[in-house]
Design an enzyme around this catalytic site. Structure first.
Site, PDB file in Angstrom:
ATOM      1  N   GLU A 118       8.337   7.177  -6.830  1.00 20.41           N
ATOM      2  CA  GLU A 118       7.246   7.763  -7.616  1.00 20.41           C
ATOM      3  C   GLU A 118       6.563   8.871  -6.816  1.00 20.41           C
ATOM      4  OE1 GLU A 118       4.997   4.197  -8.413  1.00 20.41           O
ATOM      5  OE2 GLU A 118       6.704   3.320  -9.454  1.00 20.41           O
ATOM      6  N   ALA A 162       8.213   2.726 -12.567  1.00 26.64           N
ATOM      7  CA  ALA A 162       9.046   1.630 -13.059  1.00 26.64           C
ATOM      8  C   ALA A 162       9.868   1.114 -11.884  1.00 26.64           C
ATOM      9  CB  ALA A 162       9.952   2.144 -14.178  1.00 26.64           C
ATOM     10  N   GLU A 163       9.292   0.165 -11.154  1.00 30.60           N
ATOM     11  CA  GLU A 163       9.921  -0.257  -9.896  1.00 30.60           C
ATOM     12  C   GLU A 163      11.285  -0.921 -10.090  1.00 30.60           C
ATOM     13  OE1 GLU A 163       6.700  -0.225 -10.404  1.00 30.60           O
ATOM     14  OE2 GLU A 163       5.949   0.909  -8.691  1.00 30.60           O
ATOM     15  N   PHE A 172       3.624   0.755  -2.487  1.00 31.57           N
ATOM     16  CA  PHE A 172       2.908  -0.266  -1.706  1.00 31.57           C
ATOM     17  C   PHE A 172       3.755  -1.534  -1.653  1.00 31.57           C
ATOM     18  CE2 PHE A 172      -0.686   2.469  -2.538  1.00 31.57           C
ATOM     19  CZ  PHE A 172      -1.517   2.300  -1.438  1.00 31.57           C
ATOM     20  N   ASP A 187       2.963  -4.472  -1.956  1.00 30.90           N
ATOM     21  CA  ASP A 187       2.606  -5.403  -3.039  1.00 30.90           C
ATOM     22  C   ASP A 187       3.459  -5.181  -4.288  1.00 30.90           C
ATOM     23  OD1 ASP A 187      -0.545  -6.185  -2.055  1.00 30.90           O
ATOM     24  OD2 ASP A 187       0.333  -4.310  -1.366  1.00 30.90           O
ATOM     25  N   PHE A 188       3.909  -3.952  -4.503  1.00 32.44           N
ATOM     26  CA  PHE A 188       4.665  -3.651  -5.726  1.00 32.44           C
ATOM     27  C   PHE A 188       6.092  -4.201  -5.663  1.00 32.44           C
ATOM     28  CE2 PHE A 188       1.999   0.541  -5.960  1.00 32.44           C
ATOM     29  CZ  PHE A 188       0.837  -0.212  -6.067  1.00 32.44           C
ATOM     30  N   HIS A 207      -3.228  -4.307  -2.890  1.00 33.51           N
ATOM     31  CA  HIS A 207      -2.669  -3.168  -2.151  1.00 33.51           C
ATOM     32  C   HIS A 207      -2.712  -3.412  -0.645  1.00 33.51           C
ATOM     33  CE1 HIS A 207      -3.141  -1.106  -5.991  1.00 33.51           C
ATOM     34  NE2 HIS A 207      -2.505  -0.058  -5.519  1.00 33.51           N
TER      35      HIS A 207
END
Ligand SMILES: Cc1ncc(C[n+]2csc(CCOP(=O)(O)OP(=O)(O)O)c2C)c(N)n1
Length: 671
Positions: free
Chosen positions: A372, A403-404, A427, A429-430, A474
């Site tokens: 991204e 859209a991971e 991040f 966390d994602f 995050h």
């Protein structure tokens, strides 16, 4: 007659082969000769059969647990297929994948997934690789109607549309999810129209009519092959069997079942061929006999094959078998890292990461980056790719939708096709949003394919804990999730020089690697970084500071904090050795054990939650290996068991800090 006679006979030959495979599986399972899980594709035979004449082995295919018919029609040899389903060593994947995980890249059968919808993002990557290389391959991704509800399929369709990928989303609508009928799981039952919403073509076809289906698919395959972009095909069919196993279906009324049997291509196609006069009854009987013979031979072959020895379980986890952690097995790896001489420049970690990309992009055309906002002018929200888009172009520095799953899937699929993608997950966390793609697919694919495929994918992600003020979503350091997923390598550099050398090692490694970069270090620390190409080998820790009284084992941001603390404690007469792990998988137990053996005390420090963290694993191993030689039990210190707080004051109290680390060191010194 729209479809030539020869093609119709090819289609019928595939239908007959698929049907005989289905029958043999049912017979084997019912008699107890076979024991494996089977998701019958009975009723859906015509879809891949009618498609097969339009594809070559160069075209890629991804399918599901219910895709044995797809695999047969794509050309997976039946001997290897049956042996695989039976879990035997002669299976196309050494029996390690089994019926739901067949891969046979020689014929373009790249991956079979048992995760509903999981194949779609990966298929995009295969299509992307073909597009980037200008190969003209078509990628087919098969899935059921139920999969249209899952996010990964939506993400994949959106990305394919945005990038104009040469892919066909082939939804085999067999009228039911697992046990839930379509009207009970969606209000949008016109599946093909979903493609319209995403800006590309959708078509609803009769998957039980081999002639019209073949003719329509011929047009679609041609368009996709010629650069017309993706197409979503809803192939309407009917699942005649149960969801799993060989019992009769329970979801159809007797009337529906009767109608379904009348429309079943296995039954109706011979009559149609006779009606068209393209074959005699004898010709058709010969086709069936040949299929029976081929299947009988395959079954006999598979039953005679041995089971892969259980001792081989560590093979095909990684390209390097000695990277697999085993109790009592601590390989000694040479530290070939240190780049000697050459020009150097002072850089922070973000610049070093960018520089590693540059070197890899320059030297290998299969390397590309996706993520991204990674393209210019933004250059990534952490500026780790700044300038690369301008220099290497949008094709190789690819901005993605948010859209991971689509990002990791595209990376994984391209890697399966031999590219070396570097995907950025903004991040740490994602990672939760795409863990299925990473852990279930990228991490397991080498093993599930018995080494027939590999996934040289690098995922970079930024860990922002310890910075303060970023809050619970995050700030996490989630290496434990990754370390608990066999097949993923994890690097966690602490310095710019290491980041460059480790990232290059990850990019040119043949397995999926996750490179975790501490945000506090990315722009916070500068050092001289050699400008040449050098690699820091995976699985080699480094002593950052020598000491005699206690070993601190840590990584990433905490290397700096622990070295600073060690300098302070030296003034109090405590000599602390600091080991920087650099890579968490493979882990360098040889150097860890060596250090703790020397000092007699060990403390693992990490920012991640202490409970079930890597520290617990290392401490347990050290206590077991060095029991009796230790001056104190090896201990670990991580964050409190709570989400990371928004308030910096609370965050610094909940993660290890100078006070808590010092206190623990003193406890161990006075044990
Ligand atoms: C992510 C995920 N959720 C749930 C399941 C359990 N499951 C296995 S098959 C299946 C039904 C899928 O239906 P559909 O997509 O229509 O495919 P079909 O089985 O009909 O080919 C479900 C829910 C799974 N394997 N993966």
């Amino acid at each position: 007659m729209a479809v030539p006679a020869e093609t119709l006979l090819q289609i019928y030959t595939q239908i007959a082969r698929i049907h005989e495979v289905d029958e043999a599986i049912r017979k084997g399972l019912s008699s107890g000769k076979f024991r494996f899980t089977y998701w019958p594709m009975t009723g859906q035979e015509a879809i891949p059969a009618a498609l097969a004449p339009l594809l070559s082995h160069d075209d890629y295919m991804v399918t599901t647990y219910r895709g044995i018919h797809d695999l047969v029609a794509k050309g997976v040899p039946l001997r290897g297929l049956f042996a695989e389903m039976l879990g035997r060593a002669d299976g196309v994947n050494k029996g390690k994948g089994g019926s739901p995980h067949v891969s046979h890249p020689e014929v373009g059968a790249m991956l079979t997934t048992a995760i509903v919808g999981g194949g779609a993002p990966i298929a995009n990557g295969l299509a992307l690789a073909s597009k980037m290389r200008g190969e003209g391959r078509v990628t087919i991704v098969n899935f059921g109607d139920g999969a249209t509800s899952i996010g990964s399929v939506h993400e994949a369709m959106n990305l394919a549309g945005a990038w104009g990928l040469p892919i066909i989303f082939l939804c085999q609508n067999n009228q039911i999810g697992e046990y839930t009928l379509i009207p009970d799981y969606t209000a949008g039952m016109d599946f093909a129209s979903r493609a319209d919403a995403l800006g590309f073509r959708g078509a609803k076809l009769d998957g039980n009519d081999p002639e019209s289906f073949h003719a329509a698919m011929a047009d679609i395959v041609r368009s996709v092959r010629n650069g017309g972009g993706p197409v979503f095909v809803e192939a309407v069919t009917l699942r005649l069997g149960s969801h799993a196993g060989v019992a009769d279906s329970t979801h159809l009324t007797p009337e529906q079942r009767e109608a379904g049997m009348r429309d079943w291509p296995v039954r109706k196609m011979p009559a149609r061929l006779l009606e068209l006069g393209v074959a005699s009854a004898q010709d058709l009987a010969d086709i069936v006999d040949a299929a029976k013979e081929e299947v009988a031979d395959a079954v006999a072959f598979a039953l005679a094959s041995v089971v892969t020895p259980a001792s081989d379980v560590s093979i095909d986890v990684f390209a390097q078998a000695d990277f697999v952690p085993h109790r009592g097995h601590y390989p000694v790896r040479a530290d070939t890292a240190s780049p000697a001489g050459g020009e150097a420049k002072v850089m922070n970690m973000a610049e070093a990461v960018r520089h590693a990309h540059e070197i890899a992009l320059e030297m290998d055309p299969t390397v590309f980056a996706l993520g991204e906002d990674i393209g210019d002018p933004v250059g990534g929200v952490f500026k780790t790719t700044l300038g690369l888009g301008t220099r290497f172009g949008k094709e190789r520095i690819r901005d993605t939708p948010i859209a991971e799953q689509a990002i990791i899937g595209a990376g994984m699929g391209a890697a399966l096709a031999g590219m070396r993608p570097v995907a950025e997950i903004m991040f740490n966390d994602f990672v939760g949003v795409c863990l299925d793609q990473l852990a279930n697919h990228a991490g397991k694919q080498r093993f599930m394919s018995g080494g027939a495929t590999s996934v040289p994918l690098t995922v970079r992600t930024i860990m922002a804990g310890g910075v303060g003020g970023l809050g619970a979503q995050h700030s996490q350091s989630l290496e434990a999730w990754l370390l608990h997923s066999p097949g993923l390598k994890v690097a966690y550099p602490s310095t710019p020089k290491d980041a460059k050398g480790l990232l290059l090692s990850c990019i040119f490694d043949d397995d999926p690697c996750v490179h975790i970069e501490s945000m506090a270090v990315l722009h916070g620390i500068k050092e001289e970084v050699p400008l040449g190409d050098y690699r820091i080998p995976l699985g080699v820790a480094k002593v950052r500071r020598e000491g005699a009284d206690i070993s601190i084992i840590t990584y990433g941001l905490f290397v700096h904090r622990c070295v600073a603390l060690a300098d302070k404690l030296a003034e109090e007469g405590i000599s602390v050795e600091v080991i920087d792990l650099r890579t968490l998988m493979p882990i360098d137990y040889d150097r860890i054990i060596g250090s703790v053996q020397k000092t007699g005390r060990g403390l693992v420090v990490h920012l991640a939650t202490e409970f079930c963290g890597l520290g617990a694993e290392i401490a347990a191993t050290l206590n077991e290996e060095l029991f009796g030689k230790l001056k104190a039990p090896v201990s670990r210190l991580g964050a409190d068991y709570a989400p990371i707080a928004y308030s910096s004051a609370i965050e610094s109290a909940q993660i290890p800090g100078e006070a808590s680390i010092t206190q623990r060191i003193k406890q161990l010194m006075n044990f």
